[in-house]
Scaffold this motif. Sequence first.
Motif, PDB file in Angstrom:
ATOM      1  N   SER A 141      54.361  44.920   4.392  1.00  0.00           N
ATOM      2  CA  SER A 141      53.797  43.877   3.528  1.00  0.00           C
ATOM      3  C   SER A 141      52.304  44.012   3.263  1.00  0.00           C
ATOM      4  CB  SER A 141      54.060  42.500   4.140  1.00  0.00           C
ATOM      5  OG  SER A 141      53.286  42.333   5.324  1.00  0.00           O
ATOM      6  N   GLY A 142      51.579  44.694   4.164  1.00  0.00           N
ATOM      7  CA  GLY A 142      50.135  44.784   4.029  1.00  0.00           C
ATOM      8  C   GLY A 142      49.392  43.609   4.634  1.00  0.00           C
ATOM      9  N   ARG A 143      50.119  42.608   5.134  1.00  0.00           N
ATOM     10  CA  ARG A 143      49.421  41.514   5.815  1.00  0.00           C
ATOM     11  C   ARG A 143      48.847  42.028   7.136  1.00  0.00           C
ATOM     12  NH1 ARG A 143      53.920  38.769   3.409  1.00  0.00           N
ATOM     13  NH2 ARG A 143      55.198  39.307   5.235  1.00  0.00           N
ATOM     14  N   ALA A 144      47.615  41.626   7.446  1.00  0.00           N
ATOM     15  CA  ALA A 144      46.933  42.203   8.611  1.00  0.00           C
ATOM     16  C   ALA A 144      46.273  41.135   9.457  1.00  0.00           C
ATOM     17  CB  ALA A 144      45.889  43.231   8.159  1.00  0.00           C
ATOM     18  N   TRP A 174      41.393  46.661   1.514  1.00  0.00           N
ATOM     19  CA  TRP A 174      41.347  45.202   1.457  1.00  0.00           C
ATOM     20  C   TRP A 174      41.617  44.739   0.026  1.00  0.00           C
ATOM     21  CZ3 TRP A 174      39.338  41.573   5.301  1.00  0.00           C
ATOM     22  CH2 TRP A 174      39.180  42.154   6.571  1.00  0.00           C
ATOM     23  N   ARG A 175      42.505  43.760  -0.124  1.00  0.00           N
ATOM     24  CA  ARG A 175      42.779  43.162  -1.427  1.00  0.00           C
ATOM     25  C   ARG A 175      41.847  41.963  -1.596  1.00  0.00           C
ATOM     26  NH1 ARG A 175      47.674  43.911  -3.960  1.00  0.00           N
ATOM     27  NH2 ARG A 175      46.672  42.595  -5.540  1.00  0.00           N
ATOM     28  N   PRO A 180      43.083  35.011   1.869  1.00  0.00           N
ATOM     29  CA  PRO A 180      43.693  35.287   3.176  1.00  0.00           C
ATOM     30  C   PRO A 180      44.930  34.419   3.385  1.00  0.00           C
ATOM     31  CG  PRO A 180      41.315  35.010   3.388  1.00  0.00           C
ATOM     32  CD  PRO A 180      41.671  34.599   1.995  1.00  0.00           C
ATOM     33  N   PRO A 181      46.050  34.998   3.787  1.00  0.00           N
ATOM     34  CA  PRO A 181      47.236  34.191   4.097  1.00  0.00           C
ATOM     35  C   PRO A 181      46.972  33.153   5.184  1.00  0.00           C
ATOM     36  CG  PRO A 181      47.839  36.500   3.885  1.00  0.00           C
ATOM     37  CD  PRO A 181      46.330  36.450   3.865  1.00  0.00           C
ATOM     38  N   MET A 182      46.017  33.456   6.087  1.00  0.00           N
ATOM     39  CA  MET A 182      45.603  32.473   7.088  1.00  0.00           C
ATOM     40  C   MET A 182      44.098  32.570   7.269  1.00  0.00           C
ATOM     41  SD  MET A 182      46.736  32.021  11.100  1.00  0.00           S
ATOM     42  CE  MET A 182      45.431  33.066  11.780  1.00  0.00           C
ATOM     43  N   PRO A 183      43.325  31.555   6.889  1.00  0.00           N
ATOM     44  CA  PRO A 183      41.865  31.597   7.073  1.00  0.00           C
ATOM     45  C   PRO A 183      41.501  31.724   8.553  1.00  0.00           C
ATOM     46  CG  PRO A 183      42.512  29.818   5.593  1.00  0.00           C
ATOM     47  CD  PRO A 183      43.781  30.337   6.224  1.00  0.00           C
ATOM     48  N   GLU A 184      40.266  32.122   8.792  1.00  0.00           N
ATOM     49  CA  GLU A 184      39.814  32.351  10.164  1.00  0.00           C
ATOM     50  C   GLU A 184      39.932  31.089  11.010  1.00  0.00           C
ATOM     51  OE1 GLU A 184      35.523  32.877  11.923  1.00  0.00           O
ATOM     52  OE2 GLU A 184      36.199  34.832  11.174  1.00  0.00           O
ATOM     53  N   GLN A 185      40.452  31.276  12.227  1.00  0.00           N
ATOM     54  CA  GLN A 185      40.540  30.214  13.218  1.00  0.00           C
ATOM     55  C   GLN A 185      39.801  30.658  14.473  1.00  0.00           C
ATOM     56  OE1 GLN A 185      44.629  29.093  13.907  1.00  0.00           O
ATOM     57  NE2 GLN A 185      45.097  28.881  11.730  1.00  0.00           N
TER      58      GLN A 185
END
Length: 207
Positions: A141-144, A174-175, A180-185
Motif C-alpha cells: 500500500s505504501g503506508r509507512a 514521499w507522497r 498523512p493517514p494518521m497525524p503525529e501522536q
Amino acid sequence: MLVLDRDAAIDHWRRAEARIYPSVMVNAELYQQYIGVVRAVADELADVRSEDDLVVAWHERSDLVREVVSRSAPPMLALMDLGAVRDAAFCHRHRDLTREQGKALAAERLLRAKRDGAEWVVLFEDVTPLGSHTLEMHVASGRALHAAAELPLDAGRPKFTLEVVQLDPDDGAWRLDKAPPMPEQTFDTREEWEARIDQARVLFGKR
C-alpha cells in the motif's frame, strides 16, 4: 565463502555503541577519548560505500583500531574496550552511509522486500543510544510508520512520536500530495509507544 548477515551485524554494532555511551555519565574525559577514536576508525572506513561492503570489512579489516591508536595514542587507552570501539566505529560509518545514500538504500531495500515477498520493509533507520528514527513501509500500500524516540542523557523527559505517512509503493518516495493517514501522536512511555506501533502495523498493514 563469507555469508553475510547484515541485520545481525548492525545489531551487534549498536549494542557496542550503547556500551560506550554510559561512560559519559562517570568520566567525561574518557568518553571524549572514546568518541575521538571511534570517529578516527570510522574515517578509515570512508572508502566503504555499501552496507554489504561494510559487513565484509567488519569481518576482514581486523587491524583498524590498532592502526588508529598507534597513531593517536589516547592517554586513557588502557581503560578502553577496543572491541567496542571497533564495533561502534562500524556503527558510526553505517549511520553515515544511511544518511549519505538514504534514497538509494531505501530503493535497494524496497526492491529486496518485493523480491522476497515481504509484507513490511524498513526503508530508513537511524538508531543511537540517545534515540531512534525509523520509517517502515507496508510494501503493497505504501503506508509507512514514521516512529521516533528522543532519550536525553540528562534527567529530561523522553519523547516518543508516531505518525503514518503515505509513500509511493513503487519507489518509496514521499507522497507530499497525500495527507498523512494518521497525524503525529506523542506518547509518554516506551511501552505505550511500542504498543501503538504494533496496533498501527495491524491497522494500516492492509491493501
